[in-house]
Design a protein around this motif. Structure first.
Motif, PDB file in Angstrom:
ATOM      1  N   ASN A 170      44.917 -51.024  70.375  1.00  0.00           N
ATOM      2  CA  ASN A 170      44.447 -52.235  71.046  1.00  0.00           C
ATOM      3  C   ASN A 170      44.840 -52.182  72.519  1.00  0.00           C
ATOM      4  OD1 ASN A 170      43.538 -53.148  68.598  1.00  0.00           O
ATOM      5  ND2 ASN A 170      45.209 -54.588  68.268  1.00  0.00           N
ATOM      6  N   ILE A 171      43.893 -52.558  73.397  1.00  0.00           N
ATOM      7  CA  ILE A 171      44.150 -52.517  74.833  1.00  0.00           C
ATOM      8  C   ILE A 171      43.681 -53.828  75.469  1.00  0.00           C
ATOM      9  CG2 ILE A 171      44.023 -50.009  75.028  1.00  0.00           C
ATOM     10  CD1 ILE A 171      41.127 -50.300  75.965  1.00  0.00           C
ATOM     11  N   PRO A 172      44.286 -54.238  76.588  1.00  0.00           N
ATOM     12  CA  PRO A 172      43.841 -55.459  77.267  1.00  0.00           C
ATOM     13  C   PRO A 172      42.502 -55.249  77.958  1.00  0.00           C
ATOM     14  CG  PRO A 172      45.576 -54.400  78.525  1.00  0.00           C
ATOM     15  CD  PRO A 172      45.463 -53.630  77.236  1.00  0.00           C
ATOM     16  N   PHE A 173      41.824 -56.350  78.234  1.00  0.00           N
ATOM     17  CA  PHE A 173      40.521 -56.285  78.893  1.00  0.00           C
ATOM     18  C   PHE A 173      40.612 -55.581  80.239  1.00  0.00           C
ATOM     19  CE2 PHE A 173      37.320 -58.078  81.758  1.00  0.00           C
ATOM     20  CZ  PHE A 173      36.161 -57.747  81.060  1.00  0.00           C
ATOM     21  N   GLU A 174      41.700 -55.776  80.939  1.00  0.00           N
ATOM     22  CA  GLU A 174      41.859 -55.160  82.257  1.00  0.00           C
ATOM     23  C   GLU A 174      41.798 -53.635  82.175  1.00  0.00           C
ATOM     24  OE1 GLU A 174      43.031 -59.207  82.282  1.00  0.00           O
ATOM     25  OE2 GLU A 174      43.782 -57.556  81.014  1.00  0.00           O
ATOM     26  N   ARG A 175      42.292 -53.088  81.081  1.00  0.00           N
ATOM     27  CA  ARG A 175      42.233 -51.629  80.939  1.00  0.00           C
ATOM     28  C   ARG A 175      40.802 -51.163  80.675  1.00  0.00           C
ATOM     29  NH1 ARG A 175      45.871 -48.006  76.768  1.00  0.00           N
ATOM     30  NH2 ARG A 175      44.713 -46.064  77.018  1.00  0.00           N
ATOM     31  N   VAL A 176      40.031 -51.964  79.944  1.00  0.00           N
ATOM     32  CA  VAL A 176      38.626 -51.636  79.739  1.00  0.00           C
ATOM     33  C   VAL A 176      37.906 -51.615  81.078  1.00  0.00           C
ATOM     34  CG1 VAL A 176      36.472 -52.317  78.615  1.00  0.00           C
ATOM     35  CG2 VAL A 176      38.646 -52.663  77.436  1.00  0.00           C
ATOM     36  N   ALA A 177      38.171 -52.628  81.907  1.00  0.00           N
ATOM     37  CA  ALA A 177      37.541 -52.691  83.225  1.00  0.00           C
ATOM     38  C   ALA A 177      37.898 -51.473  84.074  1.00  0.00           C
ATOM     39  CB  ALA A 177      37.961 -53.979  83.932  1.00  0.00           C
ATOM     40  N   ALA A 178      39.147 -51.016  83.953  1.00  0.00           N
ATOM     41  CA  ALA A 178      39.564 -49.834  84.705  1.00  0.00           C
ATOM     42  C   ALA A 178      38.888 -48.572  84.180  1.00  0.00           C
ATOM     43  CB  ALA A 178      41.084 -49.688  84.640  1.00  0.00           C
ATOM     44  N   MET A 179      38.604 -48.547  82.872  1.00  0.00           N
ATOM     45  CA  MET A 179      38.003 -47.362  82.255  1.00  0.00           C
ATOM     46  C   MET A 179      36.512 -47.245  82.559  1.00  0.00           C
ATOM     47  SD  MET A 179      39.857 -47.583  78.514  1.00  0.00           S
ATOM     48  CE  MET A 179      38.780 -46.357  77.762  1.00  0.00           C
ATOM     49  N   VAL A 180      35.786 -48.364  82.473  1.00  0.00           N
ATOM     50  CA  VAL A 180      34.326 -48.295  82.556  1.00  0.00           C
ATOM     51  C   VAL A 180      33.743 -49.073  83.725  1.00  0.00           C
ATOM     52  CG1 VAL A 180      34.201 -47.991  80.054  1.00  0.00           C
ATOM     53  CG2 VAL A 180      33.909 -50.276  81.020  1.00  0.00           C
ATOM     54  N   GLY A 181      34.589 -49.797  84.460  1.00  0.00           N
ATOM     55  CA  GLY A 181      34.123 -50.626  85.566  1.00  0.00           C
ATOM     56  C   GLY A 181      34.021 -52.084  85.148  1.00  0.00           C
ATOM     57  N   PRO A 182      34.316 -53.002  86.063  1.00  0.00           N
ATOM     58  CA  PRO A 182      34.338 -54.428  85.719  1.00  0.00           C
ATOM     59  C   PRO A 182      33.007 -54.967  85.206  1.00  0.00           C
ATOM     60  CG  PRO A 182      35.436 -54.035  87.819  1.00  0.00           C
ATOM     61  CD  PRO A 182      34.769 -52.754  87.449  1.00  0.00           C
ATOM     62  N   ALA A 183      31.907 -54.565  85.811  1.00  0.00           N
ATOM     63  CA  ALA A 183      30.602 -55.101  85.409  1.00  0.00           C
ATOM     64  C   ALA A 183      30.251 -54.709  83.987  1.00  0.00           C
ATOM     65  CB  ALA A 183      29.515 -54.636  86.377  1.00  0.00           C
ATOM     66  N   LEU A 184      30.432 -53.430  83.646  1.00  0.00           N
ATOM     67  CA  LEU A 184      30.130 -52.980  82.283  1.00  0.00           C
ATOM     68  C   LEU A 184      31.105 -53.585  81.286  1.00  0.00           C
ATOM     69  CD1 LEU A 184      28.533 -51.337  80.281  1.00  0.00           C
ATOM     70  CD2 LEU A 184      29.886 -49.317  80.914  1.00  0.00           C
ATOM     71  N   ALA A 185      32.363 -53.712  81.662  1.00  0.00           N
ATOM     72  CA  ALA A 185      33.358 -54.322  80.771  1.00  0.00           C
ATOM     73  C   ALA A 185      32.963 -55.753  80.411  1.00  0.00           C
ATOM     74  CB  ALA A 185      34.738 -54.296  81.425  1.00  0.00           C
ATOM     75  N   GLU A 186      32.493 -56.498  81.391  1.00  0.00           N
ATOM     76  CA  GLU A 186      32.076 -57.876  81.127  1.00  0.00           C
ATOM     77  C   GLU A 186      30.854 -57.929  80.220  1.00  0.00           C
ATOM     78  OE1 GLU A 186      31.600 -60.002  84.763  1.00  0.00           O
ATOM     79  OE2 GLU A 186      33.715 -59.805  85.346  1.00  0.00           O
ATOM     80  N   ARG A 187      29.918 -56.996  80.415  1.00  0.00           N
ATOM     81  CA  ARG A 187      28.740 -56.947  79.537  1.00  0.00           C
ATOM     82  C   ARG A 187      29.140 -56.620  78.115  1.00  0.00           C
ATOM     83  NH1 ARG A 187      23.975 -53.296  81.165  1.00  0.00           N
ATOM     84  NH2 ARG A 187      22.966 -54.548  79.548  1.00  0.00           N
ATOM     85  N   LEU A 188      30.048 -55.670  77.947  1.00  0.00           N
ATOM     86  CA  LEU A 188      30.518 -55.308  76.608  1.00  0.00           C
ATOM     87  C   LEU A 188      31.158 -56.513  75.919  1.00  0.00           C
ATOM     88  CD1 LEU A 188      32.163 -51.836  77.344  1.00  0.00           C
ATOM     89  CD2 LEU A 188      29.965 -52.238  76.212  1.00  0.00           C
ATOM     90  N   ARG A 189      32.000 -57.221  76.651  1.00  0.00           N
ATOM     91  CA  ARG A 189      32.672 -58.390  76.087  1.00  0.00           C
ATOM     92  C   ARG A 189      31.666 -59.476  75.713  1.00  0.00           C
ATOM     93  NH1 ARG A 189      36.061 -61.280  80.404  1.00  0.00           N
ATOM     94  NH2 ARG A 189      33.925 -61.774  81.038  1.00  0.00           N
ATOM     95  N   ASP A 190      30.773 -59.792  76.633  1.00  0.00           N
ATOM     96  CA  ASP A 190      29.852 -60.899  76.392  1.00  0.00           C
ATOM     97  C   ASP A 190      28.875 -60.590  75.262  1.00  0.00           C
ATOM     98  OD1 ASP A 190      31.182 -62.089  78.470  1.00  0.00           O
ATOM     99  OD2 ASP A 190      29.575 -61.811  79.949  1.00  0.00           O
ATOM    100  N   LEU A 191      28.345 -59.384  75.244  1.00  0.00           N
ATOM    101  CA  LEU A 191      27.424 -59.009  74.175  1.00  0.00           C
ATOM    102  C   LEU A 191      28.131 -58.965  72.816  1.00  0.00           C
ATOM    103  CD1 LEU A 191      25.329 -56.193  75.897  1.00  0.00           C
ATOM    104  CD2 LEU A 191      24.494 -58.442  75.154  1.00  0.00           C
ATOM    105  N   SER A 192      29.347 -58.455  72.794  1.00  0.00           N
ATOM    106  CA  SER A 192      30.095 -58.363  71.540  1.00  0.00           C
ATOM    107  C   SER A 192      30.352 -59.750  70.954  1.00  0.00           C
ATOM    108  CB  SER A 192      31.422 -57.637  71.766  1.00  0.00           C
ATOM    109  OG  SER A 192      31.211 -56.296  72.166  1.00  0.00           O
ATOM    110  N   VAL A 193      30.740 -60.690  71.785  1.00  0.00           N
ATOM    111  CA  VAL A 193      31.004 -62.044  71.298  1.00  0.00           C
ATOM    112  C   VAL A 193      29.713 -62.705  70.825  1.00  0.00           C
ATOM    113  CG1 VAL A 193      31.789 -64.352  71.966  1.00  0.00           C
ATOM    114  CG2 VAL A 193      33.091 -62.327  72.675  1.00  0.00           C
ATOM    115  N   ARG A 194      28.607 -62.493  71.550  1.00  0.00           N
ATOM    116  CA  ARG A 194      27.324 -63.046  71.113  1.00  0.00           C
ATOM    117  C   ARG A 194      26.906 -62.476  69.764  1.00  0.00           C
ATOM    118  NH1 ARG A 194      22.516 -62.534  75.141  1.00  0.00           N
ATOM    119  NH2 ARG A 194      21.511 -63.662  73.427  1.00  0.00           N
ATOM    120  N   LEU A 195      27.068 -61.176  69.588  1.00  0.00           N
ATOM    121  CA  LEU A 195      26.731 -60.544  68.319  1.00  0.00           C
ATOM    122  C   LEU A 195      27.603 -61.088  67.184  1.00  0.00           C
ATOM    123  CD1 LEU A 195      26.351 -56.890  69.598  1.00  0.00           C
ATOM    124  CD2 LEU A 195      24.526 -58.206  68.496  1.00  0.00           C
TER     125      LEU A 195
END
Length: 304
Positions: A170-195
């Motif tokens: 498990n990793i914090p959201f900030e690490r996801v943003a660092a891995m893939v970029g803030p814009a893509l990280a936000e899309r991943l989060r928002d789409l995942s929650v919608r699904l």
């Protein structure tokens, strides 16, 4: 037909990977773009070890449930599925139609985003253990006094690293943003929650609770973000029966719980080789997978 492993020897078909459950082939098909063939076998793993005993029909359940969900979530995000229709197989694979029926997906290639997009609606599993230790899950502070299996105030995005071997972390959201970029990280989060919300609402109408699930995404050559892998199956999700749900204690899952419980009872050290499973454990596990499919789709597997 019980399928432990596939060996598809055809022109233009090449084995790419054998996972714990799926065999993946590269396929050069005239009727489709260069694509992958994903075949769900009846293999089952527990504690990250593939067991020597298959679960009949498990691969069919995983495939047909994924197909069911892919069709119903296209309004949220596109996915990699090209076809799961055995009559649409390219010529190089038609000789394997009997083996592949109801357990294959022909899919678009994509560069997989290296993040497990986990969404939790209830406090369970690794999230429960982290909460007990820190009061947080993936860096998100939760209310004090929550019990095992309590419903969370809101669905929680708890990403994890994708591990080829061993457990995901498990990793914090900030690490996801660092891995893939803030814009893509936000899309991943928002789409995942919608699904998750969409699927949880559907499951509720079927008398089931979607406690948590994980999604995988990929990027096409055109830069489109799509859903890949499996979707909302008992192998990637925790489904509980609303009739027996009670927080504060372990819940019965529609997955391989019978297998895990049996292996714990016999004292297996969780190192390979794994022991054979007795017939009653195999039968009970198969029943849970089939029941999850029936409840979620409203039909029996033979009708798929």
């Amino acid at each position: 037909m019980v399928v432990w492993q596939t060996d598809l020897h055809s022109e233009g078909v090449r084995l790419v990977k054998r996972g714990k459950v799926r065999d993946i082939y590269a396929v050069a098909a005239a009727t489709h773009e260069d694509c992958l063939l994903i075949v769900a076998t009846d293999r089952i793993s527990a504690f990250d070890v593939v067991l020597p005993t298959p679960i009949p029909d498990k691969g069919r359940v995983l495939t047909q449930l994924s197909v069911f969900w892919f069709a119903r979530t296209q309004h949220i995000v596109p996915n990699h599925l090209l076809t799961a229709d055995v009559t649409a197989l390219p010529p190089s694979l038609r000789q394997h139609a009997a083996l592949l029926r109801e357990r294959f997906m022909l899919v678009r290639r994509a560069r997989v985003v290296p993040v497990e997009c986990v969404v939790r609606g209830y406090l369970y599993g690794s999230a429960w253990r982290e909460y007990q230790a820190t009061g947080q899950v993936c860096g998100v502070q939760l209310p004090a006094g929550l019990r095992l299996a309590d419903k969370l105030p809101e669905p929680l995005f708890t990403p994890a690293t994708k591990a080829e071997t061993g457990h995901d972390e498990n990793i914090p959201f900030e690490r996801v943003a660092a891995m893939v970029g803030p814009a893509l990280a936000e899309r991943l989060r928002d789409l995942s929650v919608r699904l998750y919300r969409f699927a949880a609402d559907h499951a509720e109408g079927c008398g089931l609770i979607l406690a948590d699930t994980k999604f995988e995404f990929g990027l096409t050559d055109d830069g489109d973000l799509i859903l890949v892998d499996e979707l909302l199956t008992p192998d990637s999700s925790r489904f509980w029966d609303t009739a027996t749900y009670a927080p504060g204690k372990p819940q019965e899952n529609f997955d391989k719980q019978f297998v895990r419980d049996y292996l714990e009872r016999i004292g297996w050290n969780k190192e390979p080789p794994a022991p054979e499973l007795p017939p009653d454990i195999v039968a009970k596990t198969r029943e849970r997978y089939l029941e999850a499919y029936r409840r979620l789709t409203g039909r029996t597997l033979s009708d798929a």
